[in-house]
Design a protein around this motif. Sequence first.
Motif, PDB file in Angstrom:
ATOM      1  N   ASN A   1       0.775  -1.233   0.000  1.00 10.58           N
ATOM      2  CA  ASN A   1       0.000   0.000   0.000  1.00 10.58           C
ATOM      3  C   ASN A   1       0.812   1.291   0.000  1.00 10.58           C
ATOM      4  O   ASN A   1       0.480   2.231  -0.710  1.00 10.58           O
ATOM      5  N   LEU A   2       1.850   1.349   0.818  1.00 11.74           N
ATOM      6  CA  LEU A   2       2.555   2.619   0.976  1.00 11.74           C
ATOM      7  C   LEU A   2       3.349   2.997  -0.271  1.00 11.74           C
ATOM      8  O   LEU A   2       4.016   2.159  -0.868  1.00 11.74           O
ATOM      9  N   ARG A   3       3.288   4.266  -0.625  1.00  8.62           N
ATOM     10  CA  ARG A   3       3.983   4.739  -1.820  1.00  8.62           C
ATOM     11  C   ARG A   3       5.499   4.614  -1.674  1.00  8.62           C
ATOM     12  O   ARG A   3       6.204   4.343  -2.635  1.00  8.62           O
ATOM     13  N   ASN A   4       6.018   4.823  -0.452  1.00 11.62           N
ATOM     14  CA  ASN A   4       7.480   4.833  -0.287  1.00 11.62           C
ATOM     15  C   ASN A   4       8.035   3.489   0.165  1.00 11.62           C
ATOM     16  O   ASN A   4       9.186   3.399   0.585  1.00 11.62           O
ATOM     17  N   GLU A   5       7.241   2.423   0.109  1.00 11.36           N
ATOM     18  CA  GLU A   5       7.773   1.090   0.389  1.00 11.36           C
ATOM     19  C   GLU A   5       8.729   0.667  -0.726  1.00 11.36           C
ATOM     20  O   GLU A   5       8.479   0.913  -1.904  1.00 11.36           O
ATOM     21  N   ILE A   6       9.835   0.034  -0.325  1.00 14.21           N
ATOM     22  CA  ILE A   6      10.745  -0.534  -1.319  1.00 14.21           C
ATOM     23  C   ILE A   6      10.062  -1.746  -1.940  1.00 14.21           C
ATOM     24  O   ILE A   6       9.624  -2.661  -1.235  1.00 14.21           O
ATOM     25  N   LYS A   7       9.959  -1.750  -3.267  1.00 18.72           N
ATOM     26  CA  LYS A   7       9.143  -2.772  -3.929  1.00 18.72           C
ATOM     27  C   LYS A   7       9.955  -3.868  -4.598  1.00 18.72           C
ATOM     28  O   LYS A   7       9.435  -4.941  -4.882  1.00 18.72           O
ATOM     29  N   LYS A   8      11.219  -3.631  -4.874  1.00 19.94           N
ATOM     30  CA  LYS A   8      11.995  -4.623  -5.621  1.00 19.94           C
ATOM     31  C   LYS A   8      13.268  -5.040  -4.900  1.00 19.94           C
ATOM     32  O   LYS A   8      14.181  -5.576  -5.517  1.00 19.94           O
ATOM     33  N   GLY A   9      13.327  -4.802  -3.606  1.00 23.48           N
ATOM     34  CA  GLY A   9      14.544  -5.130  -2.859  1.00 23.48           C
ATOM     35  C   GLY A   9      14.705  -6.622  -2.617  1.00 23.48           C
ATOM     36  O   GLY A   9      13.752  -7.394  -2.703  1.00 23.48           O
ATOM     37  N   LYS A  10      15.941  -7.023  -2.305  1.00 25.54           N
ATOM     38  CA  LYS A  10      16.260  -8.415  -1.989  1.00 25.54           C
ATOM     39  C   LYS A  10      17.173  -8.455  -0.766  1.00 25.54           C
ATOM     40  O   LYS A  10      18.048  -7.601  -0.593  1.00 25.54           O
ATOM     41  N   LYS A  11      16.963  -9.440   0.077  1.00 34.28           N
ATOM     42  CA  LYS A  11      17.922  -9.756   1.123  1.00 34.28           C
ATOM     43  C   LYS A  11      18.336 -11.209   0.933  1.00 34.28           C
ATOM     44  O   LYS A  11      17.528 -12.049   0.531  1.00 34.28           O
TER      45      LYS A  11
ATOM     46  N   PHE B   1      10.864  -9.268   3.766  1.00 36.62           N
ATOM     47  CA  PHE B   1      11.283  -8.214   4.684  1.00 36.62           C
ATOM     48  C   PHE B   1      10.530  -6.956   4.272  1.00 36.62           C
ATOM     49  O   PHE B   1       9.959  -6.882   3.176  1.00 36.62           O
ATOM     50  N   TRP B   2      10.512  -5.955   5.154  1.00 39.31           N
ATOM     51  CA  TRP B   2       9.782  -4.711   4.856  1.00 39.31           C
ATOM     52  C   TRP B   2      10.699  -3.528   5.124  1.00 39.31           C
ATOM     53  O   TRP B   2      11.381  -3.467   6.144  1.00 39.31           O
ATOM     54  N   ARG B   3      10.710  -2.608   4.174  1.00 32.53           N
ATOM     55  CA  ARG B   3      11.533  -1.407   4.330  1.00 32.53           C
ATOM     56  C   ARG B   3      10.943  -0.284   3.493  1.00 32.53           C
ATOM     57  O   ARG B   3      10.368  -0.525   2.442  1.00 32.53           O
ATOM     58  N   THR B   4      11.115   0.945   3.994  1.00 29.63           N
ATOM     59  CA  THR B   4      10.682   2.119   3.236  1.00 29.63           C
ATOM     60  C   THR B   4      11.910   2.896   2.793  1.00 29.63           C
ATOM     61  O   THR B   4      13.018   2.685   3.298  1.00 29.63           O
ATOM     62  N   HIS B   5      11.700   3.816   1.870  1.00 26.00           N
ATOM     63  CA  HIS B   5      12.818   4.614   1.367  1.00 26.00           C
ATOM     64  C   HIS B   5      13.389   5.552   2.429  1.00 26.00           C
ATOM     65  O   HIS B   5      14.518   6.008   2.293  1.00 26.00           O
ATOM     66  N   ASP B   6      12.630   5.822   3.497  1.00 25.77           N
ATOM     67  CA  ASP B   6      13.161   6.659   4.580  1.00 25.77           C
ATOM     68  C   ASP B   6      13.687   5.793   5.733  1.00 25.77           C
ATOM     69  O   ASP B   6      13.736   6.225   6.875  1.00 25.77           O
ATOM     70  N   GLN B   7      14.060   4.531   5.404  1.00 22.60           N
ATOM     71  CA  GLN B   7      14.813   3.650   6.315  1.00 22.60           C
ATOM     72  C   GLN B   7      14.013   3.073   7.480  1.00 22.60           C
ATOM     73  O   GLN B   7      14.590   2.588   8.454  1.00 22.60           O
ATOM     74  N   LYS B   8      12.705   3.099   7.413  1.00 22.80           N
ATOM     75  CA  LYS B   8      11.910   2.344   8.381  1.00 22.80           C
ATOM     76  C   LYS B   8      11.933   0.882   7.921  1.00 22.80           C
ATOM     77  O   LYS B   8      11.818   0.582   6.727  1.00 22.80           O
ATOM     78  N   GLU B   9      12.063  -0.056   8.862  1.00 24.47           N
ATOM     79  CA  GLU B   9      12.184  -1.441   8.428  1.00 24.47           C
ATOM     80  C   GLU B   9      11.693  -2.430   9.480  1.00 24.47           C
ATOM     81  O   GLU B   9      11.625  -2.125  10.675  1.00 24.47           O
TER      82      GLU B   9
ATOM     83  N   PRO C   1       7.325   0.421  13.313  1.00 28.31           N
ATOM     84  CA  PRO C   1       7.139   1.740  12.690  1.00 28.31           C
ATOM     85  C   PRO C   1       5.650   2.074  12.593  1.00 28.31           C
ATOM     86  O   PRO C   1       4.837   1.226  12.202  1.00 28.31           O
ATOM     87  N   SER C   2       5.314   3.298  12.938  1.00 27.18           N
ATOM     88  CA  SER C   2       3.899   3.701  12.920  1.00 27.18           C
ATOM     89  C   SER C   2       3.311   3.605  11.520  1.00 27.18           C
ATOM     90  O   SER C   2       2.133   3.269  11.346  1.00 27.18           O
ATOM     91  N   SER C   3       4.137   3.863  10.490  1.00 27.33           N
ATOM     92  CA  SER C   3       3.634   3.786   9.119  1.00 27.33           C
ATOM     93  C   SER C   3       3.217   2.362   8.763  1.00 27.33           C
ATOM     94  O   SER C   3       2.257   2.151   8.018  1.00 27.33           O
ATOM     95  N   PHE C   4       3.922   1.373   9.317  1.00 30.06           N
ATOM     96  CA  PHE C   4       3.545  -0.024   9.063  1.00 30.06           C
ATOM     97  C   PHE C   4       2.254  -0.378   9.789  1.00 30.06           C
ATOM     98  O   PHE C   4       1.329  -0.944   9.203  1.00 30.06           O
ATOM     99  N   ILE C   5       2.177  -0.019  11.074  1.00 31.69           N
ATOM    100  CA  ILE C   5       1.002  -0.346  11.875  1.00 31.69           C
ATOM    101  C   ILE C   5      -0.245   0.345  11.337  1.00 31.69           C
ATOM    102  O   ILE C   5      -1.331  -0.245  11.286  1.00 31.69           O
ATOM    103  N   ASN C   6      -0.098   1.589  10.906  1.00 33.38           N
ATOM    104  CA  ASN C   6      -1.250   2.316  10.384  1.00 33.38           C
ATOM    105  C   ASN C   6      -1.723   1.746   9.047  1.00 33.38           C
ATOM    106  O   ASN C   6      -2.916   1.795   8.732  1.00 33.38           O
TER     107      ASN C   6
END
Length: 372
Positions: free
Chosen positions: A251-261, A313-321, A348-353
């Motif tokens: 859902n979130l616009r700033n979620e990293i969508k193509k990352g790999k760990k 895994f979950w991460r945003t471009h502003d380093q929430k993870e 992260p509040s953005s994840f919970i919300n």
Amino acid sequence: MISRSITQKIEADFQKKKVVVLLGPRQVGKTTLLDALQKSEKHCLRLNCDDVDDMTLLSEKSSTELKSMFGGYDMVFVDEAQRVKNIGLTLKKIGDLKLDTQVVVTGSSSLELANDINEPATGRTLEYMLYPFSMRELADDTSEREQQRLLETRMIYGLYPEVVTSPTDSKRILMMLTNNYLYKDILSFRGIKKPDVLQKLVRALALQLGSEVSYNELANMLNIDKETVESYISLLEKCFVVFRLDSFSRNLRNEIKKGKKVYFYDNGVRNAVLSNFAPLELRNDVGALWENLMVSERVKRNAYVGSYAQLYFWRTHDQKEIDLIELEDGIINAYEFKWNSKKRVTPPSSFINTYQNAQFSVVSPENFWTFV
């Protein structure tokens, strides 16, 4: 002998007249498991396709030849079946014969690597994965208390059977395992033109444990193209050295969508790649080792209980993870791994919300048994 979690499930599948396929890295105990499965059967045929004669015996045989070869036995075990050219077609033929003979094959790499043609044995095989020992298997053999005492040892030296049963020789075993077996199957496949680059890539992945991996950065570092990096990592996966997690994005616009760990199936192998078996108090990668141990243990746990959960895994471009997202039947469970349980962790509040029905847990040395 330390019991393996999947033994009884495999035995229960013997009634279904299908070929049982047991996959997993070298030296994790597949042959020992075959010994346990054989114990009640007297008339068995065992083939090891690391032996050229046995490999040739199975190569490009007709259904009639396979029936004649296998039909007189109660059980047939085929070790290292990935050595057989077009093994998928051979398994398809065996499955179609509906023999009373129970056939079990093992492979230390994905059998698709042996197929020059696309001939899957879908519907005729039942596939299992065998990993290095799980913490749960060891706790069932001894106790949770005993394995808790050995937790730091497991983080450094991992859980390969010979390492667990011969702890005083762990370093030598792991270095031999890494140098002799880690690349053995990989380098036998076509397309590996630069084995030195492959070894550098494995080392780079070991150094980036727990971090998001950039194929472009790896390509620049190793002076190869991005496609080669991706193909080599894919090959490392198919030989059960590492596995990848994709990024979770809904859902979130700033979620990293193509990352790999990228994680290693075993901490000991990862540390052997770096030749670093220093105690935890002298290391700066303790958090990454804990995360790798827990994620790999969750992979084992899910495979052995028959869970089809997807891991991310979950991460945003502003380093929430968040370290691990597990999605099963529409339910989201989020996990953060902390070696130091005294540090207070909140999601992260953005994840919970955004994912209001998600459950969030912190996994530490004090509570990890419910997770594994």
